[in-house]
Design a protein around this motif. Sequence first.
Motif, PDB file in Angstrom:
ATOM      1  N   LEU A   1     -20.453  22.267 -44.895  1.00 20.61           N
ATOM      2  CA  LEU A   1     -19.327  23.252 -44.942  1.00 20.61           C
ATOM      3  C   LEU A   1     -18.574  23.025 -46.309  1.00 20.61           C
ATOM      4  O   LEU A   1     -17.923  24.014 -46.900  1.00 20.61           O
ATOM      5  N   GLY A   2     -18.160  21.645 -46.542  1.00 21.01           N
ATOM      6  CA  GLY A   2     -17.314  21.419 -47.836  1.00 21.01           C
ATOM      7  C   GLY A   2     -18.506  22.060 -48.994  1.00 21.01           C
ATOM      8  O   GLY A   2     -17.504  22.556 -49.711  1.00 21.01           O
ATOM      9  N   MET A   3     -19.626  21.989 -49.001  1.00 22.40           N
ATOM     10  CA  MET A   3     -20.318  22.609 -50.206  1.00 22.40           C
ATOM     11  C   MET A   3     -20.203  23.999 -50.244  1.00 22.40           C
ATOM     12  O   MET A   3     -20.321  24.650 -51.183  1.00 22.40           O
ATOM     13  N   ALA A   4     -20.126  24.660 -49.113  1.00 22.02           N
ATOM     14  CA  ALA A   4     -20.112  26.157 -49.052  1.00 22.02           C
ATOM     15  C   ALA A   4     -18.699  26.675 -48.917  1.00 22.02           C
ATOM     16  O   ALA A   4     -18.601  27.869 -48.742  1.00 22.02           O
ATOM     17  N   LEU A   5     -17.891  25.722 -49.530  1.00 20.48           N
ATOM     18  CA  LEU A   5     -16.434  26.226 -49.076  1.00 20.48           C
ATOM     19  C   LEU A   5     -16.141  27.160 -50.209  1.00 20.48           C
ATOM     20  O   LEU A   5     -15.278  28.477 -49.754  1.00 20.48           O
ATOM     21  N   PRO A   6     -16.655  27.419 -51.493  1.00 24.81           N
ATOM     22  CA  PRO A   6     -16.316  28.528 -52.213  1.00 24.81           C
ATOM     23  C   PRO A   6     -16.996  29.857 -51.843  1.00 24.81           C
ATOM     24  O   PRO A   6     -16.345  31.096 -52.105  1.00 24.81           O
ATOM     25  N   TYR A   7     -18.018  29.946 -51.351  1.00 17.12           N
ATOM     26  CA  TYR A   7     -18.828  31.011 -50.397  1.00 17.12           C
ATOM     27  C   TYR A   7     -18.106  31.337 -49.376  1.00 17.12           C
ATOM     28  O   TYR A   7     -17.713  32.824 -49.290  1.00 17.12           O
ATOM     29  N   LEU A   8     -17.549  30.533 -48.572  1.00 21.39           N
ATOM     30  CA  LEU A   8     -16.971  31.106 -47.279  1.00 21.39           C
ATOM     31  C   LEU A   8     -15.731  31.512 -47.478  1.00 21.39           C
ATOM     32  O   LEU A   8     -15.396  32.561 -46.778  1.00 21.39           O
ATOM     33  N   GLY A   9     -14.748  30.783 -48.293  1.00 19.93           N
ATOM     34  CA  GLY A   9     -13.530  31.483 -48.426  1.00 19.93           C
ATOM     35  C   GLY A   9     -13.193  31.846 -49.905  1.00 19.93           C
ATOM     36  O   GLY A   9     -13.260  31.005 -50.948  1.00 19.93           O
ATOM     37  N   ARG A  10     -13.051  33.378 -50.014  1.00 18.42           N
ATOM     38  CA  ARG A  10     -12.924  33.747 -51.371  1.00 18.42           C
ATOM     39  C   ARG A  10     -11.364  33.616 -51.849  1.00 18.42           C
ATOM     40  O   ARG A  10     -11.115  33.819 -53.062  1.00 18.42           O
ATOM     41  N   ASP A  11     -10.447  33.839 -50.812  1.00 15.84           N
ATOM     42  CA  ASP A  11      -9.144  33.524 -51.241  1.00 15.84           C
ATOM     43  C   ASP A  11      -8.363  32.470 -50.718  1.00 15.84           C
ATOM     44  O   ASP A  11      -9.203  31.635 -50.009  1.00 15.84           O
ATOM     45  N   ARG A  12      -7.107  32.325 -50.936  1.00 17.55           N
ATOM     46  CA  ARG A  12      -6.527  30.958 -50.495  1.00 17.55           C
ATOM     47  C   ARG A  12      -6.319  30.858 -49.044  1.00 17.55           C
ATOM     48  O   ARG A  12      -6.587  29.938 -48.434  1.00 17.55           O
ATOM     49  N   ALA A  13      -5.960  32.168 -48.311  1.00 17.94           N
ATOM     50  CA  ALA A  13      -6.024  31.916 -46.837  1.00 17.94           C
ATOM     51  C   ALA A  13      -7.288  31.921 -46.228  1.00 17.94           C
ATOM     52  O   ALA A  13      -7.670  31.104 -45.413  1.00 17.94           O
TER      53      ALA A  13
END
Length: 260
Positions: A26-38
């Motif tokens: 999940l940490g590896m996929a963080l940029p893909y899953l979350g596109r903005d700060r929220a």
Amino acid sequence: MELVAVVLLAGCFAAYFVLGGADIGLGMALPYLGRDRAERRQAGGALWPASVVHEGWLLLAVAVLAACFPALVGEVSGGLWAVLVPLLAGWLVRNTGLCWRAAGGGPVCDALVVAGSCLLACGWGWTLASVVDEESVRPAPPVTGAPTAAGVALLFLAHGVSSAALRLTGAPLRRARVLTGQQAGAPSFALTSAVMAALPLLAGHRLPLWENVAHGSVQRLLLPLLICAVPLLLAAQARLRRRSGAPTHCEPCGERPKQP
């Protein structure tokens, strides 16, 4: 007692790869899953404090190794330091980012989580490749270590995305379902969990555990104490699950209902 020690060691590593592996992916996929700060805050929020509880299984596994297989610990740690150091570095970077995030850190902490998770996943892959190599007390050569590290990292990532389909809501959930399928859920997570649990078991089968087991008196003294830690970790898992809840999917939109 030797059988109990081996089973406990295998169970702890399998639990860590399933639970902690989902956090790493999940940490590896963080940029893909979350596109903005929220969205990144929501996706990253699923990692804390769950990762602290999940890493308890790794700490217990290391304690079992040190208590019941001390000779093997010295042999493996001395021979595999070249791959264990990057693995530990990834673990420290990732946990620094998670702690910083919990204290209200900014984008830098998200970058630390992503970089540390990727390094940690690759480190585990190279370590497993070294363990199953013909000479398990030396780092695997790049010709086998690098592809194995990349493949294991992809498994971590797939497991993390499958976990995200169960733990997230809103836009991050929809992005996770793009990769796992619209009907993804417990079945896909069970499949990736089975694969992740098999990784340390298959690799550990090559280790000379029976030849390096500690003296019987040492096991009779320390093993019961280590076994007592298992129900404590299970209780922590249950408490964490109750706190986070187990939201269900809302059809047909795929969103999870808001908690009252």
